[in-house]
Design a protein around this motif. Structure first.
Motif, PDB file in Angstrom:
ATOM      1  N   UNK A 127      -2.706 -13.502   1.645  1.00  0.00           N
ATOM      2  CA  UNK A 127      -1.679 -12.495   2.275  1.00  0.00           C
ATOM      3  C   UNK A 127      -0.231 -12.102   1.389  1.00  0.00           C
ATOM      4  N   UNK A 128       0.630 -12.114   1.600  1.00  0.00           N
ATOM      5  CA  UNK A 128       0.970 -10.583   1.567  1.00  0.00           C
ATOM      6  C   UNK A 128       1.211 -11.021  -0.435  1.00  0.00           C
ATOM      7  N   UNK A 129       1.596 -10.419  -1.079  1.00  0.00           N
ATOM      8  CA  UNK A 129       1.894 -10.384  -2.889  1.00  0.00           C
ATOM      9  C   UNK A 129       2.905  -9.372  -3.351  1.00  0.00           C
ATOM     10  N   UNK A 130       3.312 -10.103  -4.268  1.00  0.00           N
ATOM     11  CA  UNK A 130       4.092  -9.483  -5.046  1.00  0.00           C
ATOM     12  C   UNK A 130       4.086  -8.734  -6.537  1.00  0.00           C
ATOM     13  N   UNK A 131       3.988  -7.686  -6.770  1.00  0.00           N
ATOM     14  CA  UNK A 131       4.105  -7.249  -7.864  1.00  0.00           C
ATOM     15  C   UNK A 131       4.756  -6.567  -8.281  1.00  0.00           C
ATOM     16  N   UNK A 132       5.182  -7.071 -10.029  1.00  0.00           N
ATOM     17  CA  UNK A 132       6.311  -6.073 -10.516  1.00  0.00           C
ATOM     18  C   UNK A 132       6.413  -5.394 -11.613  1.00  0.00           C
ATOM     19  N   UNK A 174       3.748   5.511  -4.285  1.00  0.00           N
ATOM     20  CA  UNK A 174       3.886   4.782  -2.965  1.00  0.00           C
ATOM     21  C   UNK A 174       2.640   5.841  -1.898  1.00  0.00           C
ATOM     22  N   UNK A 175       2.791   6.874  -2.595  1.00  0.00           N
ATOM     23  CA  UNK A 175       1.254   8.111  -2.247  1.00  0.00           C
ATOM     24  C   UNK A 175      -0.107   6.879  -2.534  1.00  0.00           C
ATOM     25  N   UNK A 176      -0.290   7.232  -3.398  1.00  0.00           N
ATOM     26  CA  UNK A 176      -1.497   7.000  -4.191  1.00  0.00           C
ATOM     27  C   UNK A 176      -2.210   5.448  -3.575  1.00  0.00           C
ATOM     28  N   UNK A 177      -1.193   4.440  -3.405  1.00  0.00           N
ATOM     29  CA  UNK A 177      -1.115   3.118  -3.297  1.00  0.00           C
ATOM     30  C   UNK A 177      -1.504   3.693  -1.459  1.00  0.00           C
ATOM     31  N   UNK A 178      -0.698   4.106  -0.776  1.00  0.00           N
ATOM     32  CA  UNK A 178      -1.185   4.251   0.914  1.00  0.00           C
ATOM     33  C   UNK A 178      -2.256   4.867   1.371  1.00  0.00           C
ATOM     34  N   UNK A 179      -2.671   6.091   0.057  1.00  0.00           N
ATOM     35  CA  UNK A 179      -4.719   5.967   0.155  1.00  0.00           C
ATOM     36  C   UNK A 179      -5.205   4.905   0.107  1.00  0.00           C
ATOM     37  N   UNK A 180      -5.192   3.784  -0.122  1.00  0.00           N
ATOM     38  CA  UNK A 180      -5.475   2.584  -0.228  1.00  0.00           C
ATOM     39  C   UNK A 180      -5.006   1.512   0.695  1.00  0.00           C
ATOM     40  N   UNK A 181      -4.289   2.836   1.630  1.00  0.00           N
ATOM     41  CA  UNK A 181      -3.641   1.131   2.483  1.00  0.00           C
ATOM     42  C   UNK A 181      -2.770   0.092   2.044  1.00  0.00           C
ATOM     43  N   UNK A 182      -2.298   0.814   1.239  1.00  0.00           N
ATOM     44  CA  UNK A 182      -1.013  -0.752   0.328  1.00  0.00           C
ATOM     45  C   UNK A 182       0.074   0.198   0.843  1.00  0.00           C
ATOM     46  N   UNK A 183       0.813  -0.785   1.062  1.00  0.00           N
ATOM     47  CA  UNK A 183       2.410  -0.772   1.031  1.00  0.00           C
ATOM     48  C   UNK A 183       3.494  -0.938   0.206  1.00  0.00           C
ATOM     49  N   UNK A 184       3.746   0.312  -0.308  1.00  0.00           N
ATOM     50  CA  UNK A 184       4.784  -0.644  -0.943  1.00  0.00           C
ATOM     51  C   UNK A 184       6.026  -0.311  -0.723  1.00  0.00           C
TER      52      UNK A 184
END
Length: 128
Positions: A21-26, A37-47
């Motif tokens: 499910x969803x995870x939170x990373x601090x 945001x841009x790097x993670x969006x390229x990996x299909x991860x929402x920030x």
């Protein structure tokens, strides 16, 4: 995640957490939220940036309720020594305790009612 870990390795580590499910990373420090945001969006991860939780000022809540430390601790089921440590800055409430204090702050009567209700499956004590 470690700082300066390649984003693909970080993504692989995070995916193990996301599988259920969803995870939170601090992340305590981010040099550029837009770059992340841009790097993670390229990996299909929402920030999503989430502000830190509101920290309840225990002494302020207690003072507003015109209660001594002893009264407050007894009424809301807190250890007196723990309450004193919070108020004197020797320790801070953990996440669960902070949430409980927030409930007391926002609606103390609801907390009192909840504490007075009998637990399911527990027989009431005989009247004396």
């Amino acid at each position: 995640m470690k700082r300066h870990l390649p984003i693909r390795e970080a993504k692989a580590a995070a995916e193990r957490l996301f599988d259920e499910g969803r995870a939170v990373v601090e992340l305590p420090m981010v040099e550029s939220i837009d770059a992340l945001r841009g790097e993670l969006a390229a990996c299909k991860v929402e920030v999503r940036v989430v502000p830190p939780p509101y920290k309840v000022d225990t002494r302020h809540v207690r003072d507003r309720m015109h209660m001594s430390q002893e009264q407050f601790a007894l009424e809301f089921g807190l250890e007196l020594a723990t309450l004193r440590n919070w108020e004197q800055g020797r320790s801070e409430p953990d996440t669960a305790a902070n949430a409980y204090l927030l409930m007391i702050d926002r609606d103390p009567d609801a907390v009192r009612r909840a504490l007075a209700e009998e637990a399911p499956g527990r027989e009431s004590a005989p009247a004396m």
